[in-house]
Design a protein around this motif. Structure first.
Motif, PDB file in Angstrom:
ATOM      1  N   ARG A 148      52.291  33.707 -23.656  1.00 13.53           N
ATOM      2  CA  ARG A 148      51.423  34.157 -22.571  1.00 13.53           C
ATOM      3  C   ARG A 148      49.954  34.118 -22.992  1.00 13.53           C
ATOM      4  O   ARG A 148      49.089  33.633 -22.260  1.00 13.53           O
ATOM      5  CB  ARG A 148      51.809  35.575 -22.156  1.00 13.53           C
ATOM      6  CG  ARG A 148      52.931  35.658 -21.162  1.00 13.53           C
ATOM      7  CD  ARG A 148      52.425  35.307 -19.774  1.00 13.53           C
ATOM      8  NE  ARG A 148      53.521  35.107 -18.848  1.00 13.53           N
ATOM      9  CZ  ARG A 148      53.388  34.549 -17.662  1.00 13.53           C
ATOM     10  NH1 ARG A 148      52.211  34.113 -17.273  1.00 13.53           N
ATOM     11  NH2 ARG A 148      54.408  34.402 -16.862  1.00 13.53           N
ATOM     12  N   GLU A 197      46.628  31.591 -21.830  1.00 11.64           N
ATOM     13  CA  GLU A 197      45.330  32.116 -21.404  1.00 11.64           C
ATOM     14  C   GLU A 197      44.206  31.461 -22.189  1.00 11.64           C
ATOM     15  O   GLU A 197      43.182  31.057 -21.616  1.00 11.64           O
ATOM     16  CB  GLU A 197      45.286  33.629 -21.619  1.00 11.64           C
ATOM     17  CG  GLU A 197      46.194  34.428 -20.702  1.00 11.64           C
ATOM     18  CD  GLU A 197      46.166  35.912 -21.031  1.00 11.64           C
ATOM     19  OE1 GLU A 197      45.458  36.290 -21.995  1.00 11.64           O
ATOM     20  OE2 GLU A 197      46.842  36.689 -20.330  1.00 11.64           O
ATOM     21  N   GLU A 233      47.840  25.782 -16.922  1.00 10.15           N
ATOM     22  CA  GLU A 233      47.984  26.284 -15.552  1.00 10.15           C
ATOM     23  C   GLU A 233      49.380  26.798 -15.246  1.00 10.15           C
ATOM     24  O   GLU A 233      49.543  27.863 -14.634  1.00 10.15           O
ATOM     25  CB  GLU A 233      47.632  25.171 -14.557  1.00 10.15           C
ATOM     26  CG  GLU A 233      47.713  25.611 -13.104  1.00 10.15           C
ATOM     27  CD  GLU A 233      47.329  24.501 -12.150  1.00 10.15           C
ATOM     28  OE1 GLU A 233      47.384  24.741 -10.930  1.00 10.15           O
ATOM     29  OE2 GLU A 233      46.978  23.406 -12.614  1.00 10.15           O
ATOM     30  N   ARG A 244      58.244  31.830 -12.664  1.00  7.49           N
ATOM     31  CA  ARG A 244      56.801  31.631 -12.702  1.00  7.49           C
ATOM     32  C   ARG A 244      56.140  32.829 -12.023  1.00  7.49           C
ATOM     33  O   ARG A 244      56.288  33.026 -10.809  1.00  7.49           O
ATOM     34  CB  ARG A 244      56.411  30.320 -12.018  1.00  7.49           C
ATOM     35  CG  ARG A 244      54.914  30.049 -12.086  1.00  7.49           C
ATOM     36  CD  ARG A 244      54.561  28.673 -11.576  1.00  7.49           C
ATOM     37  NE  ARG A 244      53.121  28.558 -11.378  1.00  7.49           N
ATOM     38  CZ  ARG A 244      52.496  27.496 -10.885  1.00  7.49           C
ATOM     39  NH1 ARG A 244      53.193  26.420 -10.557  1.00  7.49           N
ATOM     40  NH2 ARG A 244      51.190  27.500 -10.715  1.00  7.49           N
ATOM     41  N   ARG A 245      55.430  33.625 -12.805  1.00 10.34           N
ATOM     42  CA  ARG A 245      54.961  34.932 -12.342  1.00 10.34           C
ATOM     43  C   ARG A 245      53.819  34.868 -11.332  1.00 10.34           C
ATOM     44  O   ARG A 245      53.569  35.851 -10.631  1.00 10.34           O
ATOM     45  CB  ARG A 245      54.508  35.759 -13.550  1.00 10.34           C
ATOM     46  CG  ARG A 245      55.588  36.007 -14.584  1.00 10.34           C
ATOM     47  CD  ARG A 245      56.584  37.033 -14.148  1.00 10.34           C
ATOM     48  NE  ARG A 245      57.734  37.102 -15.062  1.00 10.34           N
ATOM     49  CZ  ARG A 245      58.774  37.889 -14.872  1.00 10.34           C
ATOM     50  NH1 ARG A 245      58.817  38.680 -13.813  1.00 10.34           N
ATOM     51  NH2 ARG A 245      59.791  37.881 -15.728  1.00 10.34           N
ATOM     52  N   ASP A 246      53.106  33.737 -11.249  1.00 11.80           N
ATOM     53  CA  ASP A 246      51.965  33.683 -10.340  1.00 11.80           C
ATOM     54  C   ASP A 246      52.329  33.160  -8.957  1.00 11.80           C
ATOM     55  O   ASP A 246      51.445  32.928  -8.126  1.00 11.80           O
ATOM     56  CB  ASP A 246      50.839  32.833 -10.943  1.00 11.80           C
ATOM     57  CG  ASP A 246      51.245  31.382 -11.153  1.00 11.80           C
ATOM     58  OD1 ASP A 246      52.460  31.106 -11.272  1.00 11.80           O
ATOM     59  OD2 ASP A 246      50.354  30.517 -11.224  1.00 11.80           O
ATOM     60  N   ARG A 254      54.275  22.993  -7.784  1.00 12.45           N
ATOM     61  CA  ARG A 254      53.290  24.081  -7.848  1.00 12.45           C
ATOM     62  C   ARG A 254      53.511  25.102  -6.736  1.00 12.45           C
ATOM     63  O   ARG A 254      53.253  26.277  -6.902  1.00 12.45           O
ATOM     64  CB  ARG A 254      51.869  23.512  -7.751  1.00 12.45           C
ATOM     65  CG  ARG A 254      51.552  22.604  -8.955  1.00 12.45           C
ATOM     66  CD  ARG A 254      50.249  21.865  -8.756  1.00 12.45           C
ATOM     67  NE  ARG A 254      50.026  20.936  -9.847  1.00 12.45           N
ATOM     68  CZ  ARG A 254      49.331  21.213 -10.940  1.00 12.45           C
ATOM     69  NH1 ARG A 254      48.802  22.401 -11.094  1.00 12.45           N
ATOM     70  NH2 ARG A 254      49.183  20.311 -11.883  1.00 12.45           N
ATOM     71  N   TRP A 255      53.979  24.648  -5.561  1.00 12.55           N
ATOM     72  CA  TRP A 255      54.109  25.548  -4.433  1.00 12.55           C
ATOM     73  C   TRP A 255      55.433  25.280  -3.732  1.00 12.55           C
ATOM     74  O   TRP A 255      56.004  24.190  -3.857  1.00 12.55           O
ATOM     75  CB  TRP A 255      52.951  25.348  -3.435  1.00 12.55           C
ATOM     76  CG  TRP A 255      51.616  25.493  -4.074  1.00 12.55           C
ATOM     77  CD1 TRP A 255      50.725  24.523  -4.336  1.00 12.55           C
ATOM     78  CD2 TRP A 255      51.038  26.709  -4.582  1.00 12.55           C
ATOM     79  NE1 TRP A 255      49.608  25.030  -4.970  1.00 12.55           N
ATOM     80  CE2 TRP A 255      49.799  26.379  -5.132  1.00 12.55           C
ATOM     81  CE3 TRP A 255      51.466  28.045  -4.604  1.00 12.55           C
ATOM     82  CZ2 TRP A 255      48.950  27.317  -5.708  1.00 12.55           C
ATOM     83  CZ3 TRP A 255      50.632  28.981  -5.184  1.00 12.55           C
ATOM     84  CH2 TRP A 255      49.395  28.625  -5.718  1.00 12.55           C
TER      85      TRP A 255
END
Length: 272
Positions: A146, A150, A155, A254-256, A269-270
Protein backbone atom coordinates in the motif's frame (compact mmCIF):
# COMPACT_ATOMS: atom_id res chain seq x y z
CA UNK A 1 -5.97 -2.23 -24.70
CA UNK A 2 -2.35 -1.04 -25.10
CA UNK A 3 0.34 -3.04 -23.28
CA UNK A 4 0.47 -2.35 -19.56
CA UNK A 5 2.81 -3.38 -16.75
CA UNK A 6 1.51 -5.35 -13.78
CA UNK A 7 3.64 -6.04 -10.70
CA UNK A 8 2.62 -8.90 -8.42
CA UNK A 9 4.05 -8.65 -4.91
CA UNK A 10 4.09 -11.83 -2.82
CA UNK A 11 5.59 -12.89 0.49
CA UNK A 12 7.23 -16.20 -0.45
CA UNK A 13 7.87 -18.40 -3.48
CA UNK A 14 4.73 -20.48 -4.25
CA UNK A 15 2.31 -17.76 -3.07
CA UNK A 16 2.09 -16.54 -6.65
CA UNK A 17 1.05 -20.00 -7.85
CA UNK A 18 -1.72 -20.30 -5.31
CA UNK A 19 -3.37 -16.87 -5.57
CA UNK A 20 -2.58 -15.06 -8.81
CA UNK A 21 -0.99 -17.48 -11.30
CA UNK A 22 -3.94 -17.59 -13.66
CA UNK A 23 -4.23 -13.81 -13.79
CA UNK A 24 -0.50 -13.46 -14.38
CA UNK A 25 -0.59 -15.98 -17.24
CA UNK A 26 -3.63 -14.25 -18.75
CA UNK A 27 -2.01 -10.82 -18.70
CA UNK A 28 1.22 -12.16 -20.20
CA UNK A 29 -0.76 -13.90 -22.99
CA UNK A 30 -2.44 -10.57 -23.79
CA UNK A 31 0.93 -8.92 -24.31
CA UNK A 32 1.23 -7.12 -20.98
CA UNK A 33 4.47 -7.05 -19.02
CA UNK A 34 4.22 -9.13 -15.84
CA UNK A 35 6.73 -8.62 -13.02
CA UNK A 36 6.93 -10.90 -9.99
CA UNK A 37 8.41 -9.62 -6.71
CA UNK A 38 8.76 -11.65 -3.51
CA UNK A 39 9.71 -10.24 -0.13
CA UNK A 40 11.55 -13.36 1.06
CA UNK A 41 13.03 -16.61 -0.26
CA UNK A 42 10.77 -18.63 2.02
CA UNK A 43 13.69 -20.27 3.76
CA UNK A 44 11.69 -21.15 6.88
CA UNK A 45 9.01 -23.13 5.10
CA UNK A 46 8.45 -26.84 5.68
CA UNK A 47 10.24 -29.14 3.26
CA UNK A 48 12.15 -32.39 2.98
CA UNK A 49 15.60 -31.33 1.81
CA UNK A 50 18.48 -33.50 0.67
CA UNK A 51 21.86 -33.10 2.40
CA UNK A 52 23.66 -29.96 1.26
CA UNK A 53 20.54 -28.25 -0.10
CA UNK A 54 19.52 -24.83 1.20
CA UNK A 55 15.78 -24.32 1.26
CA UNK A 56 15.89 -20.64 0.33
CA UNK A 57 18.01 -21.29 -2.75
CA UNK A 58 15.81 -24.21 -3.76
CA UNK A 59 12.63 -22.18 -3.43
CA UNK A 60 14.03 -19.32 -5.48
CA UNK A 61 14.92 -21.77 -8.27
CA UNK A 62 11.38 -23.07 -8.10
CA UNK A 63 10.11 -19.48 -8.25
CA UNK A 64 11.98 -18.83 -11.49
CA UNK A 65 10.54 -22.03 -12.97
CA UNK A 66 7.04 -20.96 -12.00
CA UNK A 67 7.59 -17.46 -13.39
CA UNK A 68 8.78 -18.86 -16.71
CA UNK A 69 5.64 -20.97 -17.03
CA UNK A 70 3.47 -17.92 -16.34
CA UNK A 71 5.27 -15.66 -18.81
CA UNK A 72 6.83 -13.26 -16.32
CA UNK A 73 9.29 -10.79 -17.81
CA UNK A 74 11.15 -10.11 -14.55
CA UNK A 75 11.55 -11.68 -11.10
CA UNK A 76 12.91 -9.86 -8.04
CA UNK A 77 13.39 -10.72 -4.36
CA UNK A 78 13.60 -7.90 -1.81
CA UNK A 79 15.91 -10.08 0.29
CA UNK A 80 14.12 -10.07 3.63
CA UNK A 81 14.12 -13.11 5.92
CA UNK A 82 11.14 -15.45 6.12
CA UNK A 83 9.40 -14.64 9.41
CA UNK A 84 7.96 -18.10 10.00
CA UNK A 85 4.53 -19.67 10.11
CA UNK A 86 3.09 -18.80 13.52
CA UNK A 87 0.65 -15.87 13.88
CA UNK A 88 3.41 -13.84 15.53
CA UNK A 89 6.09 -15.02 13.11
CA UNK A 90 7.74 -17.01 15.87
CA UNK A 91 9.36 -15.49 18.92
CA UNK A 92 11.89 -12.77 18.18
CA UNK A 93 14.85 -14.93 19.20
CA UNK A 94 13.92 -17.51 16.56
CA UNK A 95 13.44 -15.07 13.71
CA UNK A 96 16.28 -14.04 11.41
CA UNK A 97 17.74 -10.58 12.03
CA UNK A 98 16.19 -9.30 8.83
CA UNK A 99 12.76 -10.94 9.23
CA UNK A 100 10.21 -9.29 6.98
CA UNK A 101 7.74 -8.57 9.79
CA UNK A 102 10.49 -6.69 11.64
CA UNK A 103 11.36 -4.60 8.59
CA UNK A 104 10.85 -0.85 8.63
CA UNK A 105 7.70 -0.45 6.55
CA UNK A 106 8.84 2.78 4.93
CA UNK A 107 12.21 1.38 3.93
CA UNK A 108 10.69 -1.80 2.50
CA UNK A 109 8.07 0.25 0.67
CA UNK A 110 10.76 2.41 -0.89
CA UNK A 111 12.53 -0.71 -2.18
CA UNK A 112 9.32 -1.93 -3.81
CA UNK A 113 8.44 1.56 -5.05
CA UNK A 114 11.80 1.73 -6.83
CA UNK A 115 10.77 -1.30 -8.88
CA UNK A 116 7.32 0.17 -9.55
CA UNK A 117 8.88 3.41 -10.75
CA UNK A 118 11.50 1.67 -12.86
CA UNK A 119 8.77 -0.42 -14.50
CA UNK A 120 6.33 2.50 -14.73
CA UNK A 121 3.80 0.04 -13.33
CA UNK A 122 0.11 0.46 -14.06
CA UNK A 123 -0.99 -2.13 -11.51
CA UNK A 124 0.26 -3.56 -8.23
CA UNK A 125 -1.18 -6.74 -6.74
CA UNK A 126 -0.80 -7.28 -2.97
CA UNK A 127 -2.89 -9.06 -0.29
CA UNK A 128 -5.94 -8.00 1.69
CA UNK A 129 -5.44 -6.44 5.17
CA UNK A 130 -5.75 -9.83 6.88
CA UNK A 131 -2.98 -11.24 4.73
CA UNK A 132 -5.35 -13.86 3.38
CA UNK A 133 -5.17 -16.55 6.03
CA UNK A 134 -3.20 -14.39 8.46
CA UNK A 135 0.43 -15.25 7.81
CA UNK A 136 2.44 -12.36 9.33
CA UNK A 137 4.53 -11.90 6.20
CA UNK A 138 1.33 -11.63 4.13
CA UNK A 139 0.00 -8.92 6.41
CA UNK A 140 3.29 -7.08 5.97
CA UNK A 141 2.96 -7.41 2.17
CA UNK A 142 -0.32 -5.51 2.44
CA UNK A 143 1.21 -2.69 4.51
CA UNK A 144 4.37 -2.40 2.44
CA UNK A 145 2.53 -2.70 -0.86
CA UNK A 146 0.00 0.00 0.00
CA UNK A 147 2.72 2.43 0.95
CA UNK A 148 4.86 1.58 -2.09
CA UNK A 149 1.95 2.35 -4.41
CA UNK A 150 1.52 5.73 -2.74
CA UNK A 151 5.22 6.54 -3.18
CA UNK A 152 5.34 5.42 -6.81
CA UNK A 153 1.91 6.76 -7.76
CA UNK A 154 0.75 3.37 -9.03
CA UNK A 155 -2.87 3.89 -9.99
CA UNK A 156 -4.39 0.42 -9.68
CA UNK A 157 -3.84 -1.53 -6.45
CA UNK A 158 -5.54 -4.91 -6.27
CA UNK A 159 -5.67 -7.05 -3.15
CA UNK A 160 -5.43 -10.72 -4.12
CA UNK A 161 -7.86 -12.73 -2.03
CA UNK A 162 -10.34 -15.61 -2.09
CA UNK A 163 -14.11 -15.49 -1.93
CA UNK A 164 -14.53 -16.65 1.66
CA UNK A 165 -18.22 -17.58 1.53
CA UNK A 166 -18.21 -20.46 -0.98
CA UNK A 167 -14.75 -21.54 0.19
CA UNK A 168 -15.90 -22.23 3.74
CA UNK A 169 -18.96 -24.13 2.49
CA UNK A 170 -16.81 -26.22 0.15
CA UNK A 171 -14.22 -27.03 2.81
CA UNK A 172 -16.85 -28.11 5.32
CA UNK A 173 -18.39 -30.42 2.72
CA UNK A 174 -15.00 -31.83 1.77
CA UNK A 175 -14.14 -32.39 5.43
CA UNK A 176 -16.95 -34.92 5.70
CA UNK A 177 -15.25 -37.28 3.25
CA UNK A 178 -11.59 -36.25 3.33
CA UNK A 179 -9.08 -35.96 6.16
CA UNK A 180 -7.14 -32.72 5.69
CA UNK A 181 -3.43 -32.44 6.60
CA UNK A 182 -2.72 -31.49 10.24
CA UNK A 183 -1.63 -27.94 9.34
CA UNK A 184 -4.90 -27.34 7.47
CA UNK A 185 -7.53 -26.03 9.93
CA UNK A 186 -10.83 -25.32 8.21
CA UNK A 187 -11.93 -23.06 11.07
CA UNK A 188 -9.23 -20.50 10.26
CA UNK A 189 -10.95 -19.78 6.95
CA UNK A 190 -14.11 -18.49 8.64
CA UNK A 191 -12.33 -15.18 9.23
CA UNK A 192 -9.78 -15.38 6.42
CA UNK A 193 -9.66 -13.68 3.03
CA UNK A 194 -12.64 -11.51 1.95
CA UNK A 195 -16.43 -11.85 1.97
CA UNK A 196 -18.24 -11.89 -1.34
CA UNK A 197 -19.64 -8.37 -1.01
CA UNK A 198 -16.13 -6.87 -0.74
CA UNK A 199 -14.77 -8.45 -3.91
CA UNK A 200 -14.59 -6.16 -6.95
CA UNK A 201 -12.84 -8.43 -9.48
CA UNK A 202 -13.73 -12.00 -10.40
CA UNK A 203 -11.23 -13.08 -13.03
CA UNK A 204 -12.02 -16.19 -15.07
CA UNK A 205 -8.71 -18.00 -15.56
CA UNK A 206 -9.95 -21.44 -16.61
CA UNK A 207 -8.20 -21.11 -19.96
CA UNK A 208 -4.94 -20.82 -18.04
CA UNK A 209 -5.50 -23.74 -15.66
CA UNK A 210 -2.65 -25.66 -17.29
CA UNK A 211 -0.17 -22.86 -16.60
CA UNK A 212 -1.50 -22.38 -13.07
CA UNK A 213 -1.15 -26.08 -12.31
CA UNK A 214 2.36 -26.13 -13.79
CA UNK A 215 3.30 -23.14 -11.60
CA UNK A 216 2.11 -25.04 -8.53
CA UNK A 217 4.01 -28.14 -9.64
CA UNK A 218 7.21 -26.12 -9.98
CA UNK A 219 7.28 -25.69 -6.19
CA UNK A 220 8.28 -29.27 -5.51
CA UNK A 221 9.76 -28.54 -2.08
CA UNK A 222 6.41 -27.28 -0.80
CA UNK A 223 4.56 -30.47 -1.68
CA UNK A 224 6.58 -32.47 0.86
CA UNK A 225 7.54 -32.27 4.51
CA UNK A 226 5.52 -33.37 7.50
CA UNK A 227 3.73 -36.62 8.21
CA UNK A 228 1.04 -36.26 5.52
CA UNK A 229 0.42 -34.60 2.19
CA UNK A 230 0.92 -30.85 2.19
CA UNK A 231 -1.86 -28.59 0.96
CA UNK A 232 -0.09 -27.97 -2.35
CA UNK A 233 0.29 -31.70 -2.93
CA UNK A 234 -3.43 -32.20 -2.32
CA UNK A 235 -4.30 -29.48 -4.84
CA UNK A 236 -2.10 -31.08 -7.48
CA UNK A 237 -3.94 -34.40 -7.09
CA UNK A 238 -7.27 -32.85 -8.07
CA UNK A 239 -8.42 -34.20 -11.50
CA UNK A 240 -8.03 -31.67 -14.32
CA UNK A 241 -11.77 -31.00 -14.94
CA UNK A 242 -12.35 -30.41 -11.22
CA UNK A 243 -9.16 -28.35 -10.99
CA UNK A 244 -10.41 -25.96 -13.69
CA UNK A 245 -13.69 -25.59 -11.85
CA UNK A 246 -12.26 -25.11 -8.35
CA UNK A 247 -9.23 -23.00 -9.28
CA UNK A 248 -10.64 -21.34 -12.39
CA UNK A 249 -11.49 -18.01 -10.73
CA UNK A 250 -9.15 -15.56 -9.01
CA UNK A 251 -10.48 -12.77 -6.81
CA UNK A 252 -9.30 -9.26 -6.06
CA UNK A 253 -10.45 -6.25 -4.07
CA UNK A 254 -9.87 -2.71 -5.29
CA UNK A 255 -10.57 -0.31 -2.44
CA UNK A 256 -11.03 2.88 -4.49
CA UNK A 257 -14.04 1.55 -6.39
CA UNK A 258 -17.64 1.91 -5.17
CA UNK A 259 -19.24 -0.92 -3.17
CA UNK A 260 -20.94 -3.43 -5.41
CA UNK A 261 -18.47 -2.99 -8.27
CA UNK A 262 -18.16 -6.15 -10.40
CA UNK A 263 -15.28 -6.36 -12.88
CA UNK A 264 -13.78 -9.33 -14.70
CA UNK A 265 -10.35 -8.08 -15.80
CA UNK A 266 -7.59 -6.75 -13.53
CA UNK A 267 -6.96 -3.74 -15.77
CA UNK A 268 -10.60 -2.71 -15.94
CA UNK A 269 -10.87 0.69 -14.25
CA UNK A 270 -14.64 1.13 -13.96
CA UNK A 271 -17.74 -1.06 -14.04
CA UNK A 272 -19.04 -1.91 -17.49
Amino acid sequence: MPPRTAVFFHAHPDDEALLTAGTMAMLASEGHRVVLVVATAGERGLAEMRPGEALGETRMKELYESAAVLGCARVECLGYGDSGLSPQGGVADERPDNAFIDADTEKAAQALAAILEEEDADLLSIYDPAGGYGHPDHVQVHRVGRRAAEIAGTEIVLEATVNRDPLVKLLKMAGRVYRFPPEFDVRTFESAYSPSEAITHRVNVRRFARQKRAAMAAHVSQASGGESDRTLAVMLKVPSPVYRLVFGTEWFVRRDLPPGTRLDHPLDRWPK
